[in-house]
Design a protein around this motif. Structure first.
Motif, PDB file in Angstrom:
ATOM      1  N   MET A 108     -20.876  -4.074  16.297  1.00 30.17           N
ATOM      2  CA  MET A 108     -19.835  -4.991  15.601  1.00 30.17           C
ATOM      3  C   MET A 108     -19.279  -4.371  14.455  1.00 30.17           C
ATOM      4  O   MET A 108     -20.205  -3.627  13.680  1.00 30.17           O
ATOM      5  N   LYS A 109     -18.009  -4.822  14.331  1.00 23.82           N
ATOM      6  CA  LYS A 109     -17.314  -3.816  13.286  1.00 23.82           C
ATOM      7  C   LYS A 109     -16.395  -5.062  12.721  1.00 23.82           C
ATOM      8  O   LYS A 109     -15.603  -5.777  13.362  1.00 23.82           O
ATOM      9  N   LEU A 110     -16.100  -5.022  11.374  1.00 30.29           N
ATOM     10  CA  LEU A 110     -15.089  -5.925  10.830  1.00 30.29           C
ATOM     11  C   LEU A 110     -13.855  -5.244  10.862  1.00 30.29           C
ATOM     12  O   LEU A 110     -13.424  -4.159  10.585  1.00 30.29           O
ATOM     13  N   GLU A 111     -12.645  -5.930  11.934  1.00 27.04           N
ATOM     14  CA  GLU A 111     -11.384  -5.430  12.193  1.00 27.04           C
ATOM     15  C   GLU A 111     -10.310  -5.995  11.264  1.00 27.04           C
ATOM     16  O   GLU A 111      -9.386  -5.223  11.129  1.00 27.04           O
ATOM     17  N   LEU A 112     -10.547  -6.949  10.733  1.00 27.37           N
ATOM     18  CA  LEU A 112      -9.538  -7.585   9.988  1.00 27.37           C
ATOM     19  C   LEU A 112     -10.270  -8.403   8.633  1.00 27.37           C
ATOM     20  O   LEU A 112     -11.363  -9.044   9.041  1.00 27.37           O
ATOM     21  N   SER A 113      -9.784  -8.267   7.357  1.00 29.53           N
ATOM     22  CA  SER A 113     -10.431  -9.053   6.368  1.00 29.53           C
ATOM     23  C   SER A 113      -9.035  -9.414   5.528  1.00 29.53           C
ATOM     24  O   SER A 113      -8.193  -8.668   5.084  1.00 29.53           O
ATOM     25  N   ARG A 114      -8.879 -10.607   5.181  1.00 28.91           N
ATOM     26  CA  ARG A 114      -8.056 -11.278   4.215  1.00 28.91           C
ATOM     27  C   ARG A 114      -8.609 -12.828   3.558  1.00 28.91           C
ATOM     28  O   ARG A 114      -9.452 -13.174   3.970  1.00 28.91           O
ATOM     29  N   ILE A 115      -7.825 -12.925   2.331  1.00 28.87           N
ATOM     30  CA  ILE A 115      -8.301 -14.064   1.809  1.00 28.87           C
ATOM     31  C   ILE A 115      -6.846 -14.862   1.741  1.00 28.87           C
ATOM     32  O   ILE A 115      -5.946 -14.623   1.494  1.00 28.87           O
ATOM     33  N   ARG A 116      -7.214 -16.272   2.168  1.00 30.51           N
ATOM     34  CA  ARG A 116      -5.942 -17.218   2.170  1.00 30.51           C
ATOM     35  C   ARG A 116      -6.520 -18.318   1.567  1.00 30.51           C
ATOM     36  O   ARG A 116      -7.456 -19.104   2.134  1.00 30.51           O
ATOM     37  N   ALA A 117      -5.918 -19.174   0.636  1.00 27.22           N
ATOM     38  CA  ALA A 117      -5.813 -20.322   0.113  1.00 27.22           C
ATOM     39  C   ALA A 117      -7.565 -20.625   0.056  1.00 27.22           C
ATOM     40  O   ALA A 117      -8.075 -21.528  -0.068  1.00 27.22           O
TER      41      ALA A 117
END
Length: 118
Positions: free
Chosen positions: A1-10
């Protein structure tokens, strides 16, 4: 398992991981597991993680959140939030200072070479 995308919204952190079976992740901040993490299957076989970021965890400086497998404790990824006045010893501030000093040294060296004719 690997984190492919990370973002912060609202005020919510969102991440995408690829895993064959339904994952059991958790998000940890300062050794505390944060509540409210949801895991949703995506049509492409990946999993979307969503976590509301508690306002009480946001302070001046750098806050790091670790995403890990709840069963094994293996690290999947992390995300960082920098708020307010950056810390004096923050690595980004140090890098900017080093760049400025390097530029100053390059100018002084070039001036020295021009003055001495070397």
């Amino acid at each position: 398992m690997k984190l492919e995308l990370s973002r912060i919204r609202a005020g919510h952190w969102e991440g995408i991981i690829a895993a064959g079976a339904p994952p059991a992740p958790e998000v940890v901040h300062l050794d505390q597991v944060l509540p409210g993490l949801t895991v949703d299957a995506q049509p492409d076989g990946r999993w979307r993680l969503t976590l509301p970021i508690p306002a009480e965890l946001l302070h001046d400086g750098v806050q790091t959140f670790v995403v890990r497998d709840a069963g094994s404790g293996d690290r999947i990824g992390h995300f960082t939030i920098i708020a307010g006045v950056p810390l004096d010893d923050d690595i980004r501030a140090e890098l900017d200072l080093l760049r400025a000093e390097l530029d100053m040294l390059k100018r002084a060296f070039r001036r020295h070479c021009a003055e001495t004719g070397t």
